[in-house]
Design a protein around this motif. Structure first.
Motif, mmCIF file in Angstrom:
data_model
loop_
_atom_site.group_PDB
_atom_site.id
_atom_site.type_symbol
_atom_site.label_atom_id
_atom_site.label_comp_id
_atom_site.label_asym_id
_atom_site.label_seq_id
_atom_site.Cartn_x
_atom_site.Cartn_y
_atom_site.Cartn_z
ATOM 1 N N ALA A 27 -4.257 -2.962 -8.970
ATOM 2 C CA ALA A 27 -4.384 -1.623 -8.381
ATOM 3 C C ALA A 27 -3.760 -0.559 -9.279
ATOM 4 C CB ALA A 27 -3.724 -1.585 -7.000
ATOM 5 N N GLU A 28 -2.744 -0.933 -10.056
ATOM 6 C CA GLU A 28 -2.076 0.006 -10.953
ATOM 7 C C GLU A 28 -2.723 0.050 -12.337
ATOM 8 O OE1 GLU A 28 -0.016 2.123 -10.218
ATOM 9 O OE2 GLU A 28 1.311 1.501 -8.605
ATOM 10 N N THR A 88 -4.413 4.186 3.288
ATOM 11 C CA THR A 88 -4.257 5.625 3.538
ATOM 12 C C THR A 88 -5.272 6.176 4.529
ATOM 13 O OG1 THR A 88 -3.249 5.959 1.369
ATOM 14 C CG2 THR A 88 -4.192 7.889 2.443
ATOM 15 N N ARG A 113 4.710 2.851 1.437
ATOM 16 C CA ARG A 113 3.743 3.066 0.370
ATOM 17 C C ARG A 113 2.430 2.421 0.800
ATOM 18 N NH1 ARG A 113 4.057 1.151 -5.997
ATOM 19 N NH2 ARG A 113 2.138 2.195 -6.656
ATOM 20 N N TRP A 114 1.424 3.245 1.059
ATOM 21 C CA TRP A 114 0.140 2.761 1.539
ATOM 22 C C TRP A 114 -0.809 2.532 0.366
ATOM 23 C CZ3 TRP A 114 0.596 1.674 6.536
ATOM 24 C CH2 TRP A 114 1.522 2.403 7.302
ATOM 25 N N THR A 115 -1.674 1.556 0.514
ATOM 26 C CA THR A 115 -2.663 1.301 -0.530
ATOM 27 C C THR A 115 -3.818 2.288 -0.388
ATOM 28 O OG1 THR A 115 -3.987 -0.242 0.775
ATOM 29 C CG2 THR A 115 -2.096 -1.151 -0.406
ATOM 30 N N ALA A 116 -4.761 2.205 -1.338
ATOM 31 C CA ALA A 116 -5.932 3.077 -1.275
ATOM 32 C C ALA A 116 -6.736 2.817 -0.007
ATOM 33 C CB ALA A 116 -6.804 2.857 -2.512
ATOM 34 N N ASN A 117 -6.729 1.582 0.472
ATOM 35 C CA ASN A 117 -7.427 1.268 1.725
ATOM 36 C C ASN A 117 -6.593 1.652 2.938
ATOM 37 O OD1 ASN A 117 -9.650 0.085 0.394
ATOM 38 N ND2 ASN A 117 -8.594 -1.886 0.230
ATOM 39 N N TRP A 169 1.391 -1.346 0.597
ATOM 40 C CA TRP A 169 1.517 -1.860 -0.767
ATOM 41 C C TRP A 169 2.153 -3.245 -0.783
ATOM 42 C CZ3 TRP A 169 -0.574 -0.703 -5.200
ATOM 43 C CH2 TRP A 169 -0.012 -1.167 -6.379
ATOM 44 N N GLN A 207 -1.340 -5.982 -6.793
ATOM 45 C CA GLN A 207 -0.614 -4.745 -7.067
ATOM 46 C C GLN A 207 -0.817 -4.307 -8.507
ATOM 47 O OE1 GLN A 207 3.445 -5.600 -6.056
ATOM 48 N NE2 GLN A 207 3.130 -5.369 -3.860
ATOM 49 N N GLU A 256 -5.001 13.212 4.842
ATOM 50 C CA GLU A 256 -4.485 11.850 4.748
ATOM 51 C C GLU A 256 -3.047 11.788 4.235
ATOM 52 O OE1 GLU A 256 -7.145 9.629 2.328
ATOM 53 O OE2 GLU A 256 -8.671 9.442 3.891
ATOM 54 N N ASP A 257 -2.499 12.896 3.794
ATOM 55 C CA ASP A 257 -1.132 12.900 3.283
ATOM 56 C C ASP A 257 -0.167 12.472 4.391
ATOM 57 O OD1 ASP A 257 0.945 13.763 1.263
ATOM 58 O OD2 ASP A 257 1.501 14.964 3.010
#
Length: 424
Positions: free
Chosen positions: A205-206, A116, A110-114, A194, A202, A144-145
């Motif tokens: 971020a959510e 990805t 699970r990658w973060t927004a940064n 993540w 975390q 980026e998927d």
């Protein structure tokens, strides 16, 4: 002498080597290993070491020697074999194994927004480097998927397999691919996952803290939890329950979920109930019919007479869920020994409302010696609310116990209201 006979004679000689001859051959192998440039050279060295190893297994050294040379020879053999392995390769197969590992890393992390975009950049750079090594063009990694990026790596793997690279003839190409693969590993390891984030990061971020304006309660997580409960944000309460490693916050999260009674929390609460977690069972009860799938789990605890607290919360939950599947099991507990649990079983039957419980409840009022149990049974009959149930409860208007009298009077009033409504 045939070739086969010569080979047999050579093998027999190898098995009869003296310690000095073994050491001499190992010294030659060591020099050959240092000079080896191809896989074939390494194969020759390995064969020499193998023959010495075979000879050592059958060697019979004199017992009068203070120290047997066998241990030192074995140590030299192990050292040379390790050196051979270190000098072999790299191979295209090694690169393919690494690519498969990176593919898994991309799709299962699970990658973060940064993180990805960083994964895309790492794969994009790898496509360029691998393309240069293979003298081909893979293009850019535009998506980026993670699944799309893994597909890009599949294209490189297919090209490597098609190239059928030889570790000697194509050594430069393989080395270039190894270098590119190491750079990809570095790029993916540096991309933010993540799990790299602290708990509060975390939650931020959510959007867990987004509901906060001015608040008075500390910690701030508690203040946010209250807001989410008011707004009905079950997912955020569950997120806090999972993330916050605090008995204080766990208790408040469970209390919030219980008050909310939202079936959206069923899976988490059911999982807890399967571990005999009492707050989880209580929360299931507040979901009512939305937790009916948990009835089979809860029925397993009905006969846990050694844990009355578990029975109490279970009986209440079964009553609130309202499944008639629990009627017989609860009716059976009207005869259990614990005076504090029997009333809970009676009330649970009233909440379920199954008319099959009328007779057991009537018998309880007639035969049980505990006031609280008899009163609970009368209350349950009122909740069932049929004429038969109300008439049975109303018979005790002259009972000695005031609480039972009160229930009987309420039953009589209900009957009179029903009669008045029919006449009207």
């Amino acid at each position: 002498m045939t070739d086969e006979e010569e080979a047999t004679e050579t093998e027999e000689e190898a098995l009869q080597l003296s310690a000095e001859e073994m050491e001499s051959r190992l010294e030659e192998a060591s020099e050959a290993l240092e000079a080896a440039e191809t896989e074939a050279d390494l194969d020759d060295v390995e064969a020499t070491v193998g023959r010495v190893a075979e000879a050592l297994e059958t060697a019979d050294f004199p017992e009068d020697e203070e120290e047997s040379p066998g241990e030192e020879i074995q140590s030299r053999i192990d050292e040379l074999r390790e050196g051979i392995e270190e000098k072999r390769g790299p191979y295209a197969e090694d690169v393919l194994e690494e690519i498969e590992a990176f593919r898994t890393q991309l799709t299962e992390t699970r990658w973060t927004a940064n993180g990805t975009p960083a994964t895309r950049e790492a794969v994009d750079a790898y496509l360029d480097a691998a393309g240069d090594a293979l003298d081909t063009e893979f293009g850019d990694a535009a998506d980026e998927d993670p699944e799309a990026l893994a597909a890009e790596l599949d294209r490189v793997a297919e090209a490597i397999e098609d190239a059928d690279l030889d570790p000697d003839a194509d050594a430069d190409t393989v080395a270039a691919l190894v270098g590119a693969t190491e750079e990809l590993e570095t790029g993916l390891d540096e991309a933010e996952e993540w799990d790299d984030l602290q708990t509060n990061e975390q939650l931020r971020a959510e959007g867990f803290y987004d509901v906060l304006g001015h608040y008075k309660d500390y910690p701030v997580e508690w203040a946010a939890l209250k807001e989410h409960e008011q707004q009905g944000n079950v997912d955020q309460v569950l997120r806090a329950l999972d993330a916050l490693d605090s008995d204080f916050m766990e208790r408040h999260c469970m209390e919030a979920l219980t008050r909310m009674g939202d079936p959206a929390a069923f899976e988490e609460m059911h999982a807890r109930a399967q571990k005999r977690d009492k707050p989880g069972i209580e929360a299931l009860g507040k979901m009512g019919a939305g937790a009916e799938e948990a009835v089979d789990t809860l029925l397993e605890y009905v006969d846990e007479d050694s844990d009355p607290q578990l029975q109490k919360v279970t009986f209440r939950a079964l009553g609130e869920i309202g499944s008639e599947e629990a009627t017989q099991a609860l009716a059976n507990k009207l005869e259990m020994d614990d005076d504090n649990v029997r009333p809970i079983a009676a009330r649970a039957l009233g909440l379920i409302g199954d008319t099959r419980a009328i007779q057991p409840l009537v018998e309880t009022i007639e035969e049980d010696e505990e006031r609280t149990v008899r009163t609970a049974a009368a209350w349950a009959l009122r909740q069932i609310g049929t004429r038969e149930a109300l008439e049975a409860a109303a018979e005790y208007e002259d009972a000695r116990e005031y609480t039972l009298q009160a229930e009987a009077e309420k039953a009589r009033e209900a009957l009179e209201e029903e009669a008045a409504a029919v006449e009207a």
